[in-house]
Design a protein around this motif. Structure first.
Motif, PDB file in Angstrom:
ATOM      1  N   SER A 257       5.031   6.458  -3.103  1.00  0.00           N
ATOM      2  CA  SER A 257       4.519   7.563  -2.180  1.00  0.00           C
ATOM      3  C   SER A 257       4.621   9.149  -2.418  1.00  0.00           C
ATOM      4  O   SER A 257       3.779  10.104  -2.278  1.00  0.00           O
ATOM      5  CB  SER A 257       4.326   6.705  -0.617  1.00  0.00           C
ATOM      6  OG  SER A 257       3.347   5.421  -1.174  1.00  0.00           O
TER       7      SER A 257
ATOM      8  N   ARG B 259       2.063  -1.627  -8.447  1.00  0.00           N
ATOM      9  CA  ARG B 259       1.385  -1.612  -7.914  1.00  0.00           C
ATOM     10  C   ARG B 259      -0.108  -2.056  -7.785  1.00  0.00           C
ATOM     11  O   ARG B 259      -0.705  -1.058  -6.848  1.00  0.00           O
ATOM     12  CB  ARG B 259       1.617  -0.140  -7.706  1.00  0.00           C
ATOM     13  CG  ARG B 259       1.359   1.056  -9.023  1.00  0.00           C
ATOM     14  CD  ARG B 259       0.622   1.978  -8.642  1.00  0.00           C
ATOM     15  NE  ARG B 259       0.009   2.786  -9.882  1.00  0.00           N
ATOM     16  CZ  ARG B 259      -1.149   2.912  -9.164  1.00  0.00           C
ATOM     17  NH1 ARG B 259      -1.758   2.634  -8.660  1.00  0.00           N
ATOM     18  NH2 ARG B 259      -1.918   4.149 -10.171  1.00  0.00           N
TER      19      ARG B 259
ATOM     20  N   LYS C  32       0.585  -1.254  -0.391  1.00  0.00           N
ATOM     21  CA  LYS C  32       0.336  -0.404   0.330  1.00  0.00           C
ATOM     22  C   LYS C  32       1.067   1.475  -0.002  1.00  0.00           C
ATOM     23  O   LYS C  32       0.441   2.113  -0.984  1.00  0.00           O
ATOM     24  CB  LYS C  32      -0.827   0.047   0.918  1.00  0.00           C
ATOM     25  CG  LYS C  32      -1.748  -1.016   1.293  1.00  0.00           C
ATOM     26  CD  LYS C  32      -3.141  -0.449   0.367  1.00  0.00           C
ATOM     27  CE  LYS C  32      -4.349  -1.646   0.514  1.00  0.00           C
ATOM     28  NZ  LYS C  32      -5.157  -0.956  -0.743  1.00  0.00           N
TER      29      LYS C  32
ATOM     30  N   SER D  71      -2.120  -1.036  -4.446  1.00  0.00           N
ATOM     31  CA  SER D  71      -1.949   0.708  -4.095  1.00  0.00           C
ATOM     32  C   SER D  71      -3.102   0.998  -4.772  1.00  0.00           C
ATOM     33  O   SER D  71      -4.025   1.544  -5.424  1.00  0.00           O
ATOM     34  CB  SER D  71      -0.550   1.014  -4.845  1.00  0.00           C
ATOM     35  OG  SER D  71      -0.594   1.738  -5.957  1.00  0.00           O
ATOM     36  N   ASP D  72      -3.204   2.700  -3.918  1.00  0.00           N
ATOM     37  CA  ASP D  72      -4.581   3.827  -3.813  1.00  0.00           C
ATOM     38  C   ASP D  72      -3.943   4.277  -5.152  1.00  0.00           C
ATOM     39  O   ASP D  72      -3.025   5.169  -4.851  1.00  0.00           O
ATOM     40  CB  ASP D  72      -5.129   3.676  -2.698  1.00  0.00           C
ATOM     41  CG  ASP D  72      -5.436   2.736  -1.907  1.00  0.00           C
ATOM     42  OD1 ASP D  72      -6.043   2.198  -2.614  1.00  0.00           O
ATOM     43  OD2 ASP D  72      -4.400   2.423  -0.496  1.00  0.00           O
ATOM     44  N   ASP D  73      -4.328   4.683  -6.446  1.00  0.00           N
ATOM     45  CA  ASP D  73      -4.890   5.548  -6.700  1.00  0.00           C
ATOM     46  C   ASP D  73      -4.841   7.326  -6.033  1.00  0.00           C
ATOM     47  O   ASP D  73      -5.517   7.176  -5.343  1.00  0.00           O
ATOM     48  CB  ASP D  73      -5.660   5.641  -8.458  1.00  0.00           C
ATOM     49  CG  ASP D  73      -5.569   4.938  -8.966  1.00  0.00           C
ATOM     50  OD1 ASP D  73      -4.368   3.765  -9.386  1.00  0.00           O
ATOM     51  OD2 ASP D  73      -6.093   4.613  -9.921  1.00  0.00           O
TER      52      ASP D  73
ATOM     53  N   TYR E  36      -0.594   1.387   5.277  1.00  0.00           N
ATOM     54  CA  TYR E  36      -0.612   2.342   5.782  1.00  0.00           C
ATOM     55  C   TYR E  36       0.459   3.214   7.318  1.00  0.00           C
ATOM     56  O   TYR E  36      -0.230   4.725   7.474  1.00  0.00           O
ATOM     57  CB  TYR E  36      -1.086   3.566   5.553  1.00  0.00           C
ATOM     58  CG  TYR E  36      -1.737   3.829   4.201  1.00  0.00           C
ATOM     59  CD1 TYR E  36      -0.919   3.794   3.668  1.00  0.00           C
ATOM     60  CD2 TYR E  36      -3.040   3.572   3.460  1.00  0.00           C
ATOM     61  CE1 TYR E  36      -1.183   3.897   1.989  1.00  0.00           C
ATOM     62  CE2 TYR E  36      -3.683   3.171   1.846  1.00  0.00           C
ATOM     63  CZ  TYR E  36      -2.339   3.033   0.945  1.00  0.00           C
ATOM     64  OH  TYR E  36      -2.493   3.775   0.342  1.00  0.00           O
TER      65      TYR E  36
ATOM     66  N   SER F 135      -1.904  -8.504   5.661  1.00  0.00           N
ATOM     67  CA  SER F 135      -3.389  -8.259   4.609  1.00  0.00           C
ATOM     68  C   SER F 135      -3.115  -9.743   4.383  1.00  0.00           C
ATOM     69  O   SER F 135      -4.080  -9.848   3.369  1.00  0.00           O
ATOM     70  CB  SER F 135      -2.508  -6.844   3.774  1.00  0.00           C
ATOM     71  OG  SER F 135      -3.609  -6.949   2.498  1.00  0.00           O
TER      72      SER F 135
ATOM     73  N   SER G 223      -0.695  10.263  -9.092  1.00  0.00           N
ATOM     74  CA  SER G 223      -0.406   8.468  -8.921  1.00  0.00           C
ATOM     75  C   SER G 223       0.211   8.163 -10.390  1.00  0.00           C
ATOM     76  O   SER G 223       1.091   7.184 -10.049  1.00  0.00           O
ATOM     77  CB  SER G 223      -2.013   8.118 -10.353  1.00  0.00           C
ATOM     78  OG  SER G 223      -2.980   7.694  -9.567  1.00  0.00           O
TER      79      SER G 223
ATOM     80  N   THR H 153      -2.337   8.356  -4.233  1.00  0.00           N
ATOM     81  CA  THR H 153      -1.211   8.842  -2.942  1.00  0.00           C
ATOM     82  C   THR H 153      -0.562   8.765  -2.603  1.00  0.00           C
ATOM     83  O   THR H 153       0.591   9.031  -1.625  1.00  0.00           O
ATOM     84  CB  THR H 153      -1.955   7.112  -2.339  1.00  0.00           C
ATOM     85  OG1 THR H 153      -1.019   5.798  -3.226  1.00  0.00           O
ATOM     86  CG2 THR H 153      -3.412   6.631  -2.112  1.00  0.00           C
TER      87      THR H 153
END
Ligand code: BGC
Length: 763
Positions: A576, A441, A129, A444-446, A388, A161, A434, A448
């Motif tokens: 990140s 990835r 993440k 991962s969260d777009d 995170y 996770s 992003s 971020t």
């Protein structure tokens, strides 16, 4: 007095050594006992297993339905679910999140006859993440502690996770920037690549695999996937033995020696044989010669792909060839589970091969602690705490800073002054949150990543004016779909040019979208994609004070920029914290220290281009401008930026190189000094050349490096010890040779250093 204190010291040292020795022996004994215990348990379990259950362990499926939801309607998923209940699935990939992992694990453990837990795999390539720089960028740090730490936190997040196995590190050496997967590797050099392979394995696996925050690693792709012809992904590799043994294999061997638990084979054919069906690679070299006792997973569908390669006539033959060659686990071909039992019954595959594969897989499951507690990686509270986690941001920020390479800095345009300046910030990538996350990835969260714009906005002493200039891609960019590059839209140029005209300094963030590299993302051009070159030139026409920050997943051919733009910063895809790291470097709060792990070409036509090439019979122009020597008529032979290149805000001097031969090799010493007025970090690099050998050797080969920090005016003596380990090489049969005779040594700031010494290795 003196005597007795020395005696006292000796006693103390002896005591320390004794205690360390006892610990080591105890550690080794308990390790051996654990292995023996596991081996006995695996043997006992195998005796209880049917042939089909053993084959089941060799079967790996992608997450096939929403396990927490209602029963699947789709027929294929229903069938796979049924196989899972029967114990015919040994592993799953792409199932993530504690809830989902627990659900599939529960079926395997509570509904199958023997309750054997699944091993859960996932591509944790550069973070889970919290995203670290792409591996190629990390390699530019030459900092093994930082790389190990980066893998460690990636493992922790993934493990929290529910995942217990990563398909990383990718240790494929590549000399071809067209190949999109160079972003996933450590670049072109096997020596640096080997150290990085080992550091990543240590980071992922830690000291204790059963620790719920460590995961099993996987050295991939075995082998020569990085030599895909013409840089086109999945293409064949034809690699000679000298390159195979000396360039392709070493990082894999380093991973093996670091204790990597698994290998993944590769999609490509190697010299006409698909790697997945290659006995030489998997049995002869890996399992027999190197004694690898973990397991080999196929790449996605690569067993079935042997049919398209023209190596197997159908799925049954593909399964037979793969298992005989030593592929232990079938990722998503669905062939082992459907064909192997039949092949054994027909006497076409010996059951001992199945038992051996199952043994290898079960052993890793035991080592992961899955038999003690199949839900060891499934703890919702831990998941919340770890994902995170604040301190992980510091780790990836540190890694990002260390990965940045200052390619050029004329007239000390950098670092920027902290106040009183008007700065224009131009380029769609400058505001992108992003793209800096790069490719590969999946979890991962777009949106971020800290963008360069946000990073620079934290410095409030200057006025910052942003203008996009041009989009890099049009529409949505996804991991699996082809991108549409903006080749025509220049409507936002005018505003960018206007903004630049009124600025003291222009920072332009240009390069590749985060999904322009990675699997299936080969490029035939290596320039700034779309209209970005045009934008750069339009801005340059009104303001020459440009700092170009590159965002890219591969070396780019930026000849024009290298000639015209005063300052160029290689900012890769830094994860990140990308924007913060770049802003710190631009403002001089971090003095850049990265060095290129891959040569930058001047033009695509030079590719493959790499520093450790062999000579030719005609390496030089004889000086009379004749054409008959190894060169291009329309391009230089040299790269734009050489392997190992990277500048600092200070300057380093090298002097007093001494090379002293001894019976095993040589001792090399050199003095390095900081001649500027800021503290800086330097990667002191040592290259060797064996100028005459029984098999020709490269013109230079990296064989040592040291990362040092020097205060202004500080001088430091650096020592390298060269032994047979550094001086030897593999002949074309794979025998290790150390040949007496002449050796040249080069020490300095990059692979182009001119500081040279030599010695003779005695017979
Ligand atoms: C890639 C592997 C990856 C696997 C599973 C394949 O397409 O080549 O590197 O681990 O997919 O996602």
């Amino acid at each position: 007095m003196k005597r007795s204190s020395i005696a006292g010291q000796e006693r103390f040292i002896f005591l320390v050594l004794f205690v360390l020795g006892v610990f080591t022996v105890v550690g080794q004994t308990s390790q051996t006992a654990l292995q023996k215990d596991i081996s006995e348990k695996v043997t006992a379990l195998l005796l209880k297993m049917t042939l089909e259950e053993k084959i089941g362990q060799m079967n790996q499926y992608n997450g096939f339905y929403n396990v927490t939801g209602p029963a699947p309607k789709d027929g294929d998923a229903a069938r796979k679910y049924d196989l899972l209940r029967k114990g015919y699935v040994g592993s799953m990939l792409n199932v993530r999140g504690v809830e989902n992992v627990r659900a599939v694990q529960k079926i395997a453990v509570e509904e199958s006859r023997l309750g054997i837990p699944l091993i859960i795999g996932f591509d944790v390539i550069h973070g889970y993440k919290t995203i670290a720089p792409i591996p190629l960028a990390e390699a530019a740090s030459w900092d093994m502690d930082a790389i190990q730490k980066s893998s460690e936190i990636a493992a922790a997040e993934a493990a929290a996770s529910g995942i217990n196995w990563t398909f990383a590190p990718m240790v494929d050496i590549s000399r071809d920037a067209r190949w999109g997967r160079v972003m996933e590797g450590a670049g072109e050099d096997p020596f640096l690549g080997s150290d990085i392979a080992a550091a990543r394995v240590r980071g992922f696996q830690g000291d204790d695999l059963s620790d719920p925050l460590t995961i099993a690693a996987c050295a991939k792709h075995w082998a020569a996937y990085g030599f895909a012809e013409a840089g086109r992904d999945y293409n064949r590799s034809d690699v000679g033995t000298s390159t195979l043994f000396n360039v392709v294999f070493p990082p894999f061997q380093a991973a093996k020696e670091a204790g990597v638990k698994t290998f993944m084979n590769s999609f490509n054919t190697l010299n006409g044989i698909p790697a997945t069906g290659d006995q030489f690679l998997q049995r002869e070299i890996l399992k027999d010669k190197w004694g690898f006792d973990g397991f080999v997973v196929s790449d996605w569908g690569s067993i079935r792909e042997m049919i398209a390669h023209g190596f197997a006539k159908d799925g049954k033959e593909a399964a037979r060839k793969a298992v005989i060659a030593g592929s232990d686990m079938d990722m998503e071909s669905d062939l082992y589970v459907t064909k192997l039992a039949m092949l054994v019954q027909e006497g076409k595959v010996d059951e001992s091969l199945i038992t051996d594969a199952a043994r290898r897989i079960l052993t890793v499951k035991y080592e992961l602690g899955l038999f003690d507690d199949p839900y060891r990686y499934c703890d919702e509270t831990r998941e919340k705490e770890i994902i995170y986690k604040e301190e992980y941001q510091d780790v990836v920020l540190d890694m990002a800073r260390k990965s940045i390479v200052l390619l050029k800095n004329e007239n000390n345009l950098l670092p920027l002054k902290k106040s009183g300046q008007k700065i224009a910030l131009i380029g769609a990538l400058a505001a992108d949150k992003s793209s800096p996350l790069g490719g590969w990835r999946i979890a991962s969260d777009d949106g971020t990543a800290v963008s360069v714009k946000e990073g620079m906005e934290a410095y409030t002493g200057n006025s910052l004016m942003y203008a996009k200039g041009a989009d890099v891609v049009i529409g949505d960019a996804t991991f699996i779909r082809e991108l549409t590059i903006n080749e025509t839209d220049t409507t936002a140029f005018a505003k960018a040019v206007f903004t630049a005209k009124n600025a003291d300094v222009v920072v332009m963030v240009l390069g590749e979208h985060g999904y322009m590299s990675g699997e299936g993302r080969s490029r035939a051009q290596l320039d700034l994609p779309g209209v970005q070159q045009e934008l750069l030139e339009a801005v340059y026409a009104v303001n020459k004070n440009i700092v170009l920050v590159l965002n890219n997943g591969r070396p780019l051919a930026i000849d024009w920029a290298a000639e015209h733009i005063p300052s160029i910063v290689e900012g890769w895809q830094l994860g990140s914290q990308a924007g913060n790291a770049i802003a710190e470097v631009l403002y001089g709060d971090y003095n850049p220290s990265g060095k290129l792990p891959m040569s930058f070409p001047r033009s695509v036509g030079q590719v493959p281009i790499y520093y450790n090439h062999k000579s030719t019979g005609r390496p030089e122009d004889a000086g009379d401008n004749l054409v008959f020597w190894s060169h291009y008529g329309d391009e230089s032979n040299d790269p734009l930026y050489v392997f190992g290149h990277g500048l600092s805000y200070t300057t380093f001097g090298y002097d007093t190189l001494k090379v002293e031969a001894n019976e095993n090799g040589a001792n090399v010493t050199v003095w390095v000094s900081n001649g500027g007025d800021v503290t800086g970090k330097e990667v002191v690099q040592l290259y060797i050349q064996d100028p005459f050998a029984s098999v020709t050797r490269p013109v230079r080969e990296l064989k040592g490096y040291e990362l040092i920090t020097l205060e202004p005016n500080e001088r430091k003596k650096i020592t390298f010890k060269l032994t047979g380990k550094e001086l030897g090489f593999y002949d074309n049969q794979g025998n290790w040779l150390v040949e007496p005779g002449d050796y040249n040594i080069f020490v300095g700031s990059s692979s182009a250093t001119k500081l040279k010494g030599s010695f003779v290795l005695a017979e």
